[in-house]
Write a protein that holds these residues in place. Structure first.
Motif, short mmCIF file in Angstrom:
data_model
loop_
_atom_site.label_atom_id
_atom_site.label_comp_id
_atom_site.label_asym_id
_atom_site.label_seq_id
_atom_site.Cartn_x
_atom_site.Cartn_y
_atom_site.Cartn_z
N VAL A 121 0.84 -1.20 0.00
CA VAL A 121 0.00 0.00 0.00
C VAL A 121 0.88 1.25 0.00
N HIS A 122 0.33 2.32 -0.54
CA HIS A 122 1.04 3.59 -0.61
C HIS A 122 0.45 4.55 0.41
N ARG A 123 1.30 5.36 1.03
CA ARG A 123 0.83 6.39 1.95
C ARG A 123 1.43 7.73 1.55
N GLU A 124 0.83 8.80 2.01
CA GLU A 124 1.28 10.15 1.72
C GLU A 124 1.89 10.77 2.97
N VAL A 125 3.16 11.17 2.89
CA VAL A 125 3.81 11.88 3.99
C VAL A 125 3.75 13.37 3.69
N ALA A 126 2.90 14.06 4.42
CA ALA A 126 2.69 15.49 4.16
C ALA A 126 3.72 16.35 4.88
N PHE A 127 4.18 15.91 6.05
CA PHE A 127 5.09 16.71 6.86
C PHE A 127 6.31 15.87 7.25
N GLU A 128 7.50 16.36 6.92
CA GLU A 128 8.74 15.72 7.33
C GLU A 128 9.39 16.58 8.42
N VAL A 129 9.61 16.00 9.59
CA VAL A 129 10.17 16.75 10.72
C VAL A 129 11.30 15.93 11.33
N THR A 130 12.08 16.57 12.18
CA THR A 130 13.23 15.89 12.78
C THR A 130 13.05 15.58 14.26
N THR A 131 11.98 16.06 14.89
CA THR A 131 11.77 15.78 16.31
C THR A 131 10.38 15.21 16.53
N ALA A 132 10.28 14.30 17.49
CA ALA A 132 8.99 13.70 17.80
C ALA A 132 8.05 14.71 18.45
N GLU A 133 8.61 15.70 19.16
CA GLU A 133 7.76 16.71 19.81
C GLU A 133 7.00 17.54 18.78
N LEU A 134 7.70 17.96 17.70
CA LEU A 134 7.01 18.69 16.64
C LEU A 134 6.02 17.78 15.93
N MET A 135 6.38 16.54 15.77
CA MET A 135 5.47 15.57 15.17
C MET A 135 4.17 15.50 15.98
N ALA A 136 4.30 15.41 17.30
CA ALA A 136 3.11 15.34 18.16
C ALA A 136 2.29 16.61 18.07
N GLY A 137 2.94 17.76 17.97
CA GLY A 137 2.21 19.02 17.85
C GLY A 137 1.37 19.07 16.61
N LEU A 138 1.90 18.61 15.49
CA LEU A 138 1.13 18.58 14.24
C LEU A 138 -0.04 17.60 14.34
N ILE A 139 0.21 16.48 15.02
CA ILE A 139 -0.86 15.49 15.18
C ILE A 139 -1.97 16.04 16.06
N ARG A 140 -1.61 16.73 17.15
CA ARG A 140 -2.63 17.31 18.04
C ARG A 140 -3.53 18.29 17.31
N GLU A 141 -2.98 18.98 16.31
CA GLU A 141 -3.76 19.93 15.53
C GLU A 141 -4.57 19.26 14.42
N GLY A 142 -4.53 17.93 14.36
CA GLY A 142 -5.30 17.21 13.36
C GLY A 142 -4.74 17.26 11.97
N LEU A 143 -3.42 17.52 11.84
CA LEU A 143 -2.82 17.68 10.52
C LEU A 143 -2.28 16.37 9.95
N GLY A 144 -2.28 15.33 10.74
CA GLY A 144 -1.78 14.06 10.25
C GLY A 144 -1.70 13.03 11.36
N VAL A 145 -1.21 11.85 11.01
CA VAL A 145 -0.99 10.77 11.97
C VAL A 145 0.46 10.31 11.81
N ALA A 146 0.91 9.47 12.72
CA ALA A 146 2.29 8.98 12.66
C ALA A 146 2.36 7.58 13.22
N MET A 147 3.52 6.94 13.04
CA MET A 147 3.81 5.69 13.72
C MET A 147 5.13 5.85 14.44
N LEU A 148 5.13 5.51 15.72
CA LEU A 148 6.33 5.62 16.55
C LEU A 148 6.42 4.39 17.46
N PRO A 149 7.60 4.12 18.00
CA PRO A 149 7.74 2.96 18.90
C PRO A 149 6.82 3.06 20.11
N SER A 150 6.24 1.93 20.49
CA SER A 150 5.26 1.93 21.57
C SER A 150 5.86 2.35 22.91
#
Length: 291
Positions: free
Chosen positions: A215-244
């Motif tokens: 399957v293909h997925r679309e990566v809309a935002f490329e970031v270097t820190t998980a904290e910024l990643m979480a901020g974008l997710i909280r705003e409903g701008l995307g989802v992510a996969m990270l270690p549990s």
């Protein structure tokens, strides 16, 4: 040629200023300038182009700098080895770490290390795993905490496997997936993703998993820190996969198990040339065997 002269050259190169280099080296600027000029006469080449606005390395200076750094590192390591021989641990400890390290409580470990070995100057830098492996090989890092896919092992270094883990989906609390008990890659592929930069080990794990699932997925935002990643997710701008094991460190997001999620291995690696006394002491604090 003296070590102090090399130290002055490195300081000027790193600060881009004779004034700031003198401040760093705790000498007056005239003394630093005199020593560098004396070294240039000895070498028969100018190491810096001096202008009113900026100091830049010449071609000769750029060629001299790596060897100067290496000489300073060797001298510092020699002093540390002598101290270790008489029962003291001193010198420098250079650590590298991925943004999502979870196998160890690194701040707590550093605090305990400083308590036990106050004469060691510990430094920390964050970088992708593949870059840190090369830095360990070159001696720029004493130890590095890596996160790699299950199918990849760090090459050209020694190390210890710290932990294995699987990824989970990270979504906003109000996202429809947040209420589900689990999901899969085919379902997630319909979402816009926030992820690490393409080519980095953290990104490769997910890319390989989606490719294996066909399957293909679309990566809309490329970031270097998980904290910024979480901020974008909280705003409903995307989802992510990270270690549990890392996901609980993020606030304001929901996690969802992924049935066909990729896994990762956290490694701690060091040079095949061996451990510095400070690096060996840090492994002892962590409870990690040196071999």
């Amino acid at each position: 040629m003296e070590l102090q002269q090399m130290r002055y050259v490195v300081a000027v190169a790193e600060t881009g200023s004779f004034t700031r280099a003198a401040q760093r080296c705790l000498v007056v600027q005239s003394a630093l300038s005199h020593q560098i000029a004396r070294l240039e006469r000895e070498l028969g080449a100018r190491l810096f182009d001096r202008t009113s606005r900026r100091v830049r390395l010449t071609a000769a200076g750029a060629a001299f700098l790596p060897a100067a750094r290496q000489c300073l590192d060797f001298a510092e390591r020699a002093a540390a080895e002598v101290a270790a021989a008489v029962g003291e641990v001193r010198g420098r400890l250079s650590l590298g770490v991925i943004p999502t390290v979870a196998a160890v409580d690194l701040p707590a470990a550093l605090r305990e290390f400083r308590r036990r070995y106050p004469q060691v100057r510990a430094g920390l830098r964050m970088a992708p795993s593949h870059e840190m492996v090369e830095q360990v090989r070159q001696g720029a890092l004493d130890l590095a905490f890596l996160g790699l896919p299950l199918t990849v092992r760090p090459e050209g270094v020694r190390g210890h496997e710290l932990a294995r883990d699987r990824h989970v989906a990270i979504v906003a609390p109000e996202h429809p997936l947040a209420a589900r008990a689990e999901t899969d890659l085919r379902t997630l592929a319909g979402e816009e993703f926030v992820d690490f930069p393409a080519g980095s080990p953290g990104r490769t794990q997910s890319d390989q998993a989606f490719a294996a699932a066909g399957v293909h997925r679309e990566v809309a935002f490329e970031v270097t820190t998980a904290e910024l990643m979480a901020g974008l997710i909280r705003e409903g701008l995307g989802v992510a996969m990270l270690p549990s094991t890392y996901a609980p460190q993020l606030s304001g997001v929901a996690t969802v198990p992924v049935t066909d999620a990729p896994g990762r291995v956290e490694h701690l690696v060091w040079s095949t040339a061996g451990l510095t006394p400070a690096a060996a002491a840090f492994l002892e604090v962590l409870g990690v065997p040196a071999e």
